[in-house]
Each structure stands twice: as structure tokens, then as C-alpha cells.
Design a protein around this motif. Structure first.
Motif, PDB file in Angstrom:
ATOM      1  N   VAL A 159     116.370   1.025  19.488  1.00  0.00           N
ATOM      2  CA  VAL A 159     115.141   0.236  19.571  1.00  0.00           C
ATOM      3  C   VAL A 159     115.009  -0.529  18.256  1.00  0.00           C
ATOM      4  CG1 VAL A 159     112.651   0.231  19.947  1.00  0.00           C
ATOM      5  CG2 VAL A 159     114.068   2.049  20.959  1.00  0.00           C
ATOM      6  N   VAL A 160     114.869  -1.843  18.343  1.00  0.00           N
ATOM      7  CA  VAL A 160     114.723  -2.679  17.161  1.00  0.00           C
ATOM      8  C   VAL A 160     113.280  -3.155  17.065  1.00  0.00           C
ATOM      9  CG1 VAL A 160     115.399  -4.849  16.054  1.00  0.00           C
ATOM     10  CG2 VAL A 160     117.128  -3.425  17.182  1.00  0.00           C
ATOM     11  N   VAL A 161     112.690  -2.985  15.892  1.00  0.00           N
ATOM     12  CA  VAL A 161     111.336  -3.464  15.623  1.00  0.00           C
ATOM     13  C   VAL A 161     111.411  -4.441  14.456  1.00  0.00           C
ATOM     14  CG1 VAL A 161     108.989  -2.852  14.926  1.00  0.00           C
ATOM     15  CG2 VAL A 161     110.286  -1.321  16.439  1.00  0.00           C
ATOM     16  N   ARG A 162     110.958  -5.668  14.684  1.00  0.00           N
ATOM     17  CA  ARG A 162     110.962  -6.693  13.630  1.00  0.00           C
ATOM     18  C   ARG A 162     109.531  -6.996  13.197  1.00  0.00           C
ATOM     19  NH1 ARG A 162     114.611 -11.041  16.850  1.00  0.00           N
ATOM     20  NH2 ARG A 162     116.559  -9.836  17.029  1.00  0.00           N
ATOM     21  N   PRO A 163     109.087  -6.455  12.069  1.00  0.00           N
ATOM     22  CA  PRO A 163     107.731  -6.739  11.604  1.00  0.00           C
ATOM     23  C   PRO A 163     107.657  -8.086  10.874  1.00  0.00           C
ATOM     24  CG  PRO A 163     108.672  -4.809  10.487  1.00  0.00           C
ATOM     25  CD  PRO A 163     109.760  -5.462  11.243  1.00  0.00           C
ATOM     26  N   VAL A 164     106.478  -8.708  10.935  1.00  0.00           N
ATOM     27  CA  VAL A 164     106.156  -9.800  10.033  1.00  0.00           C
ATOM     28  C   VAL A 164     105.686  -9.157   8.725  1.00  0.00           C
ATOM     29  CG1 VAL A 164     105.613 -11.433  11.869  1.00  0.00           C
ATOM     30  CG2 VAL A 164     103.815  -9.917  11.019  1.00  0.00           C
ATOM     31  N   LEU A 165     105.039  -9.912   7.851  1.00  0.00           N
ATOM     32  CA  LEU A 165     104.580  -9.351   6.582  1.00  0.00           C
ATOM     33  C   LEU A 165     103.656  -8.162   6.836  1.00  0.00           C
ATOM     34  CD1 LEU A 165     103.464 -11.274   3.445  1.00  0.00           C
ATOM     35  CD2 LEU A 165     102.106  -9.350   4.269  1.00  0.00           C
ATOM     36  N   VAL A 166     104.002  -7.026   6.247  1.00  0.00           N
ATOM     37  CA  VAL A 166     103.234  -5.794   6.444  1.00  0.00           C
ATOM     38  C   VAL A 166     102.259  -5.633   5.278  1.00  0.00           C
ATOM     39  CG1 VAL A 166     103.366  -3.323   6.887  1.00  0.00           C
ATOM     40  CG2 VAL A 166     105.308  -4.786   7.488  1.00  0.00           C
ATOM     41  N   TYR A 167     101.007  -5.317   5.606  1.00  0.00           N
ATOM     42  CA  TYR A 167      99.993  -5.111   4.577  1.00  0.00           C
ATOM     43  C   TYR A 167      99.221  -3.843   4.908  1.00  0.00           C
ATOM     44  CZ  TYR A 167      96.497  -6.577   7.965  1.00  0.00           C
ATOM     45  OH  TYR A 167      95.696  -6.638   9.078  1.00  0.00           O
ATOM     46  N   GLY A 168      98.418  -3.404   3.966  1.00  0.00           N
ATOM     47  CA  GLY A 168      97.624  -2.200   4.153  1.00  0.00           C
ATOM     48  C   GLY A 168      97.419  -1.511   2.822  1.00  0.00           C
ATOM     49  N   PRO A 169      96.686  -0.412   2.795  1.00  0.00           N
ATOM     50  CA  PRO A 169      96.480   0.314   1.544  1.00  0.00           C
ATOM     51  C   PRO A 169      97.806   0.688   0.887  1.00  0.00           C
ATOM     52  CG  PRO A 169      94.996   1.127   3.233  1.00  0.00           C
ATOM     53  CD  PRO A 169      95.938   0.190   3.917  1.00  0.00           C
ATOM     54  N   GLY A 170      97.938   0.324  -0.374  1.00  0.00           N
ATOM     55  CA  GLY A 170      99.166   0.609  -1.101  1.00  0.00           C
ATOM     56  C   GLY A 170     100.178  -0.503  -1.087  1.00  0.00           C
ATOM     57  N   VAL A 171      99.899  -1.612  -0.410  1.00  0.00           N
ATOM     58  CA  VAL A 171     100.849  -2.723  -0.354  1.00  0.00           C
ATOM     59  C   VAL A 171     101.032  -3.320  -1.748  1.00  0.00           C
ATOM     60  CG1 VAL A 171      99.125  -4.523   0.139  1.00  0.00           C
ATOM     61  CG2 VAL A 171     101.479  -4.804   0.933  1.00  0.00           C
ATOM     62  N   ASP A 207     101.903   2.615  14.583  1.00  0.00           N
ATOM     63  CA  ASP A 207     101.549   2.944  15.960  1.00  0.00           C
ATOM     64  C   ASP A 207     102.595   2.421  16.941  1.00  0.00           C
ATOM     65  OD1 ASP A 207      99.471   4.124  17.718  1.00  0.00           O
ATOM     66  OD2 ASP A 207      99.370   2.086  18.508  1.00  0.00           O
ATOM     67  N   LEU A 208     103.130   1.234  16.675  1.00  0.00           N
ATOM     68  CA  LEU A 208     104.195   0.697  17.523  1.00  0.00           C
ATOM     69  C   LEU A 208     105.449   1.570  17.428  1.00  0.00           C
ATOM     70  CD1 LEU A 208     105.406  -1.432  19.388  1.00  0.00           C
ATOM     71  CD2 LEU A 208     105.893  -2.835  17.348  1.00  0.00           C
ATOM     72  N   ILE A 209     105.797   1.979  16.218  1.00  0.00           N
ATOM     73  CA  ILE A 209     106.953   2.861  16.042  1.00  0.00           C
ATOM     74  C   ILE A 209     106.748   4.169  16.806  1.00  0.00           C
ATOM     75  CG2 ILE A 209     108.228   4.251  14.358  1.00  0.00           C
ATOM     76  CD1 ILE A 209     107.721   1.977  12.321  1.00  0.00           C
ATOM     77  N   MET A 210     105.565   4.732  16.704  1.00  0.00           N
ATOM     78  CA  MET A 210     105.281   5.978  17.413  1.00  0.00           C
ATOM     79  C   MET A 210     105.429   5.801  18.923  1.00  0.00           C
ATOM     80  SD  MET A 210     104.589   8.316  15.109  1.00  0.00           S
ATOM     81  CE  MET A 210     103.790   9.583  16.084  1.00  0.00           C
ATOM     82  N   THR A 211     104.987   4.666  19.437  1.00  0.00           N
ATOM     83  CA  THR A 211     105.131   4.393  20.868  1.00  0.00           C
ATOM     84  C   THR A 211     106.598   4.336  21.268  1.00  0.00           C
ATOM     85  OG1 THR A 211     103.047   3.164  20.894  1.00  0.00           O
ATOM     86  CG2 THR A 211     104.578   2.737  22.702  1.00  0.00           C
ATOM     87  N   CYS A 212     107.422   3.784  20.363  1.00  0.00           N
ATOM     88  CA  CYS A 212     108.850   3.615  20.665  1.00  0.00           C
ATOM     89  C   CYS A 212     109.648   4.912  20.600  1.00  0.00           C
ATOM     90  CB  CYS A 212     109.465   2.590  19.703  1.00  0.00           C
ATOM     91  SG  CYS A 212     108.915   0.894  19.984  1.00  0.00           S
ATOM     92  N   ILE A 213     109.068   5.966  20.071  1.00  0.00           N
ATOM     93  CA  ILE A 213     109.806   7.233  19.968  1.00  0.00           C
ATOM     94  C   ILE A 213     110.155   7.772  21.351  1.00  0.00           C
ATOM     95  CG2 ILE A 213     109.620   9.672  19.305  1.00  0.00           C
ATOM     96  CD1 ILE A 213     107.964   8.749  16.880  1.00  0.00           C
ATOM     97  N   TRP A 291     101.592  -1.622  25.023  1.00  0.00           N
ATOM     98  CA  TRP A 291     101.098  -1.461  23.656  1.00  0.00           C
ATOM     99  C   TRP A 291     100.348  -2.694  23.172  1.00  0.00           C
ATOM    100  CZ3 TRP A 291     101.590  -3.968  18.978  1.00  0.00           C
ATOM    101  CH2 TRP A 291     101.137  -3.270  17.835  1.00  0.00           C
ATOM    102  N   SER A 292      99.171  -2.452  22.605  1.00  0.00           N
ATOM    103  CA  SER A 292      98.417  -3.479  21.908  1.00  0.00           C
ATOM    104  C   SER A 292      98.001  -2.911  20.551  1.00  0.00           C
ATOM    105  CB  SER A 292      97.165  -3.880  22.696  1.00  0.00           C
ATOM    106  OG  SER A 292      97.523  -4.448  23.938  1.00  0.00           O
ATOM    107  N   PRO A 293      97.771  -3.765  19.560  1.00  0.00           N
ATOM    108  CA  PRO A 293      97.384  -3.265  18.232  1.00  0.00           C
ATOM    109  C   PRO A 293      96.120  -2.419  18.285  1.00  0.00           C
ATOM    110  CG  PRO A 293      98.002  -5.585  18.124  1.00  0.00           C
ATOM    111  CD  PRO A 293      97.936  -5.233  19.575  1.00  0.00           C
ATOM    112  N   ARG A 294      96.157  -1.276  17.627  1.00  0.00           N
ATOM    113  CA  ARG A 294      94.992  -0.385  17.581  1.00  0.00           C
ATOM    114  C   ARG A 294      93.919  -0.912  16.647  1.00  0.00           C
ATOM    115  NH1 ARG A 294      96.560   5.696  16.263  1.00  0.00           N
ATOM    116  NH2 ARG A 294      94.313   5.891  16.582  1.00  0.00           N
ATOM    117  N   PHE A 295      94.351  -1.605  15.604  1.00  0.00           N
ATOM    118  CA  PHE A 295      93.434  -2.076  14.567  1.00  0.00           C
ATOM    119  C   PHE A 295      93.391  -3.600  14.576  1.00  0.00           C
ATOM    120  CE2 PHE A 295      95.414   1.874  13.210  1.00  0.00           C
ATOM    121  CZ  PHE A 295      94.317   2.674  12.895  1.00  0.00           C
ATOM    122  N   SER A 296      92.214  -4.165  14.416  1.00  0.00           N
ATOM    123  CA  SER A 296      92.102  -5.617  14.349  1.00  0.00           C
ATOM    124  C   SER A 296      92.584  -6.109  12.990  1.00  0.00           C
ATOM    125  CB  SER A 296      90.649  -6.048  14.562  1.00  0.00           C
ATOM    126  OG  SER A 296      89.853  -5.684  13.439  1.00  0.00           O
TER     127      SER A 296
END
Length: 313
Positions: A159-171, A207-213, A291-296
Motif C-alpha cells: 500500500v503506497v501513501v503519498r502525503p502532501v506537506l504534513v503539519y501538526g504539533p511538533g512540525v 488515520d489514513l495509515i491506520m485504515t490501510c493496515i 475514508w474521509s479526514p477526521r480533522f478539518s
């Protein structure tokens, strides 16, 4: 009992993934370059790395470890350096995983496989023809191809997941630099920028990664990761300012002049990312995985700002 192996567990995304795995009471083994509490050391990763101990009893591998993209790569041959870890290292792990009976490998790649920018109304799709432009993107695309070849030969699911720019606490990196500019109240020469960019909050990527497990339809598919909403660079700055209760002044500097000044200052790539568009369409995630994003996007930005401001106090 399903055992997960997480490589690159000491990184920004890895730390968020481990938090989620613990919250969901998942059994996992965490690997990083150096040891830290709850994470085993693997050292440098290349084609000769021995994964036999790490793979014992593992059902699924989540491969985050990589030589990451940097703005000013000082390697004599950047592509070969990226290939050592991102291609040879990834394939070595996958081959040993397949031989050990691992069912599935989730490979976190990069949107750079698709390309560097999009035209208005033409977001990248997961199944577009790849068009990587730099050494990092090329290495990720080569790794994806090798993994799919291995899947056809051995039966391991990729399973390949290609993220765009990832942000969040600690970025870190360029994103936190923009946060800091806004926090300090610097006037920014971005009022004339009319781009659109996709972002992905680290909680949504995890969350997307978890779904792909476990999702059966994820096998041998490629998914793009984003928050499902886009914004321009000026909009991004205003959202950050709103969550920091700051006033921000955007100066009307022509894009051509902005890029010229950035090039003179040795910041050409940074200026391109601030002014060009890069959008992705994640409809495939909904259609295949449900799957849809959990967080806006706004929630993600708020969490990121709160963390950054707290750390500055």
C-alpha cells in the motif's frame, strides 16, 4: 495477535503514529536510527540492513524511514544518496518481510512522485502518471515501482501513501517558519499570491495509515493524503494569525519580483512553494476505503498553533 513494525518511529509522523497505536491498544515494534524509550535502534538503512529480528512475528510493516528531502542538499550525488536509503533500503526490508511471511507493507512515499505543481482546476490524482522532478521524488517513485514488482513476484501486499506537506504539533521546517513569522508580526510580501495548496494534518495522515493496515481494498493501491480542503498562502497566513490572535500585514509585491528577490537571497525553492499551486484529489480514498479526514483543516491549524505558541512560552 497482530504485530506491526514501524520504521522511522522517531520522526514527526512516527511519533504521532505511535501515539495512535498506543491509544488503540495495538501491538507494535518501533524502529528508528537511534534508540530512545520504547524505540529500538536500527542505525543506517540500506540494502544490506538485517531486519530478521525486527520482523519476527510481524504481520504488517509501516515504513516511514527515509532519507528526507532537504532544501539545500550538500551530498556530492544526491540521487545516489537517496537511492541508498529510499530505494535499496526499502526494497531490502520488503524482500526480507516477504520472506518472513509479512502480509502487508505500507510505504509512506511523497506527493513529489506526482510532481511539483498543479494547474488551476487540475489537482493530482493517485493514479496520474508520475512526474518526479528532484532526486528525492525520483527515489520515492523508483521505490514504489520496485515494491509493486516484488508484490507481483511474492504476494506481499503493498500500500503506497503519498502525503502532501504534513503539519501538526511538533512540525518543523518551512511550516513552523511561517508560524514564527506570523507570531512575530512580520509584514509578509504575499498579498498578490493567488495559489492553492493542499496540506495534511498529521492526525489525518495517521488515520489514513491506520485504515490501510487492515482494509482489504487497500492492497496494492496508491492513495494521496490531504485534509480534503485547500487554501492559498495568504489564506494560510490569515488562518494562523487568527488562531494566534495576531494582526498580519500582507504586502502587495508582484510574484516575479518576489521570486527574483528570493533567488538573490538563495531562497528560490522556498519562494516557489509559497507562490505555486499544489492540489490533490482524495476522492479515491472515500471510494475505495470509505475514508474521509477526521480533522478539518482549521482544527489541524489550531492544534499546530497552540502547540507552537505553548513551546515559545
Amino acid at each position: 495477535m497482530t504485530m506491526l513494525l514501524v520504521t522511522g518511529a522517531g520522526g514527526f509522523v512516527g511519533a504521532a503514529l505511535l501515539d495512535r497505536l498506543r491509544a488503540d491498544a495495538k501491538h507494535y515494534r518501533a524502529i528508528s536510527r537511534t534508540a530512545r524509550p520504547g524505540i529500538e535502534a536500527m542505525g543506517a538503512i540500506d540494502g544490506s540492513t538485517d531486519w530478521s529480528a525486527a520482523l519476527q512475528d510481524v504481520d504488517t510493516v509501516i515504513h516511514l524511514a527515509a532519507r528526507v528531502h532537504v532544501m539545500r542538499d550538500r551530498a556530492a550525488d544526491p540521487l545516489e544518496e537517496f537511492r541508498t536509503t529510499n530505494v535499496a533500503g526499502t526494497l531490502g526490508l520488503a524482500r526480507q518481510a516477504a520472506a518472513a511471511g509479512v502480509r502487508r507493507m505500507i510505504f509512506v512515499s511523497s506527493i513529489k512522485v506526482n510532481g511539483e505543481e498543479t494547474r488551476p482546476g487540475r489537482p493530482f490524482l493517485a493514479d496520474d502518471q508520475p512526474d518526479p522532478q528532484d532526486a528525492y521524488g525520483i527515489s520515492k517513485w523508483e521505490a514504489e515501482q520496485e515494491l509493486h514488482d516484488l508484490a507481483r513476484m511474492t504476494g506481499i501486499e503493498i500500500v503506497v501513501v503519498r502525503p502532501v506537506l504534513v503539519y501538526g504539533p511538533g512540525v518543523g521546517g518551512n511550516f513552523i517558519r511561517i508560524v514564527e513569522w506570523v507570531r512575530r508580526g512580520y509584514p509578509l510580501p504575499l498579498a498578490m499570491v493567488r495559489n492553492q495548496r493542499s496540506f495534511v494534518y498529521v492526525g489525518n495522515l495517521v488515520d489514513l495509515i491506520m485504515t490501510c493496515i487492515d482494509h482489504p481494498a487497500a492492497a496494492n493501491e496508491t492513495f494521496l493524503a490531504s485534509d480534503g480542503a485547500d487554501m492559498s498562502t495568504p489564506q494560510l497566513v490569515r488562518v494562523l494569525a487568527r488562531h494566534m490572535n495576531r494582526n498580519v500585514k500582507l504586502l502587495p509585491v508582484p510574484i516575479g519580483l518576489l521570486r527574483l528577490l528570493a533567488r538573490v537571497a538563495g531562497q528560490k525553492d522556498a519562494a516557489v512553494r509559497l507562490t505555486d499551486s499544489l492540489q490533490v484529489d482524495i476522492a479515491k480514498n472515500k471510494e475505495i476505503l470509505g475514508w474521509s479526514p477526521r480533522f478539518s483543516l482549521d482544527q489541524g491549524m489550531q492544534d499546530t498553533v497552540r502547540d507552537a505558541v505553548t513551546k515559545r512560552k
